[in-house]
Design a protein around this motif. Structure first.
Motif, PDB file in Angstrom:
ATOM      1  N   LYS A 180       4.541   0.071  14.332  1.00 30.06           N
ATOM      2  CA  LYS A 180       5.182  -1.213  14.638  1.00 30.06           C
ATOM      3  C   LYS A 180       4.462  -2.356  13.912  1.00 30.06           C
ATOM      4  O   LYS A 180       5.101  -3.266  13.367  1.00 30.06           O
ATOM      5  N   ASN A 181       3.137  -2.306  13.889  1.00 27.70           N
ATOM      6  CA  ASN A 181       2.362  -3.332  13.182  1.00 27.70           C
ATOM      7  C   ASN A 181       2.625  -3.282  11.682  1.00 27.70           C
ATOM      8  O   ASN A 181       2.748  -4.320  11.027  1.00 27.70           O
ATOM      9  N   TYR A 182       2.706  -2.057  11.137  1.00 30.40           N
ATOM     10  CA  TYR A 182       3.019  -1.904   9.705  1.00 30.40           C
ATOM     11  C   TYR A 182       4.385  -2.514   9.390  1.00 30.40           C
ATOM     12  O   TYR A 182       4.549  -3.211   8.384  1.00 30.40           O
ATOM     13  N   VAL A 183       5.365  -2.226  10.231  1.00 31.94           N
ATOM     14  CA  VAL A 183       6.725  -2.741  10.001  1.00 31.94           C
ATOM     15  C   VAL A 183       6.729  -4.265  10.020  1.00 31.94           C
ATOM     16  O   VAL A 183       7.350  -4.910   9.164  1.00 31.94           O
ATOM     17  N   SER A 184       6.007  -4.855  10.959  1.00 36.61           N
ATOM     18  CA  SER A 184       5.920  -6.319  11.030  1.00 36.61           C
ATOM     19  C   SER A 184       5.308  -6.892   9.755  1.00 36.61           C
ATOM     20  O   SER A 184       5.774  -7.900   9.214  1.00 36.61           O
TER      21      SER A 184
ATOM     22  N   SER B 215       0.844  -1.194   0.000  1.00 35.48           N
ATOM     23  CA  SER B 215       0.000   0.000   0.000  1.00 35.48           C
ATOM     24  C   SER B 215       0.883   1.250   0.000  1.00 35.48           C
ATOM     25  O   SER B 215       2.087   1.184   0.269  1.00 35.48           O
ATOM     26  N   GLU B 216       0.255   2.401  -0.300  1.00 41.45           N
ATOM     27  CA  GLU B 216       1.003   3.667  -0.290  1.00 41.45           C
ATOM     28  C   GLU B 216       1.597   3.928   1.092  1.00 41.45           C
ATOM     29  O   GLU B 216       2.715   4.419   1.217  1.00 41.45           O
ATOM     30  N   LYS B 217       0.849   3.590   2.138  1.00 42.89           N
ATOM     31  CA  LYS B 217       1.333   3.815   3.505  1.00 42.89           C
ATOM     32  C   LYS B 217       2.540   2.926   3.798  1.00 42.89           C
ATOM     33  O   LYS B 217       3.513   3.374   4.412  1.00 42.89           O
TER      34      LYS B 217
END
Length: 214
Positions: free
Chosen positions: A186-190, A155-157
């Motif tokens: 942190k969740n996005y990085v995971s 995704s863009e994010k």
């Protein structure tokens, strides 16, 4: 009237005399002072013990003690001088080893003069540059095999967060930059690590560059 700030001082290590001469000329033209030059890692270590600098600019590959070996020895003796390693980015394993040894960043040998100055200034200011200045040579010289291509899209994010990771930003800094909670980042990085099939942020950034995700 404020006094001008002192120029950034750099230690320059490369086994090729012509490369050092070219880099010295570029650095001086950009207002950066070369405190001394070294032709291998051991000479670099010996001179750093006598002459502190703001940044070490060193080739990775040198005969005898190479750039990574010098970096490891520097950190082992408690010297935290920022180290910016010069690379052609044809061996990702070397870059991962260098990061684990404590390098603050990497710079492509064919970087533009203004990119060279910016990278040195940012590292001198305490930033970490995991992404080389120009990504096009990276992609041209180092390609992942087809089976390494991630099956999922980003995704863009997620792409925005990957770019910030490449700039060395922490989760807290990323959260402030894109107005998210630190836990959400942190969740996005995971999720990003899982999609790329990597176990840490450095490997994720390197793989994302080669796969043209960032």
């Amino acid at each position: 009237m404020t006094a001008p700030s002192s120029p950034i001082t750099v230690a320059l290590a490369d086994d090729q005399v012509l490369v050092r001469a070219g880099l010295r000329a570029l650095l001086q033209a950009q207002g950066i002072q070369v405190a001394f030059e070294a032709d291998d890692g051991q000479a670099l270590l010996d001179q750093l013990a006598r002459t502190p600098v703001d940044v070490v600019l060193s080739d990775i590959r040198m005969p005898g003690l190479d750039g990574i070996g010098a970096l490891e020895a520097l950190r082992a003796r408690g010297d935290r001088t920022p180290v910016l390693l010069l690379t052609t980015f044809d061996d990702a394993d070397l870059l991962l080893r260098a990061t684990e040894a404590g390098a603050q960043g990497f710079l492509l040998k064919d970087a533009a003069p203004e990119d060279l100055r910016e990278a040195i200034a940012r590292v001198a200011a305490g930033e970490t540059l995991l992404q080389p200045v120009s990504t096009d040579p990276v992609r041209a010289r180092y390609q992942f095999h087809q089976q390494d291509t991630p099956r999922e899209t980003f995704s863009e994010k997620e792409v925005a967060i990957l770019r910030l990771l490449a700039g060395g930003y922490s989760n807290k800094e990323i959260a402030r930059s894109i107005f998210l909670a630190e836990g959400t980042v942190k969740n996005y990085v995971s999720t990003i690590l899982e999609k790329l099939g990597t176990r840490d942020r450095t490997r994720a950034v390197l793989k994302a560059i080669t796969l043209r995700i960032i």
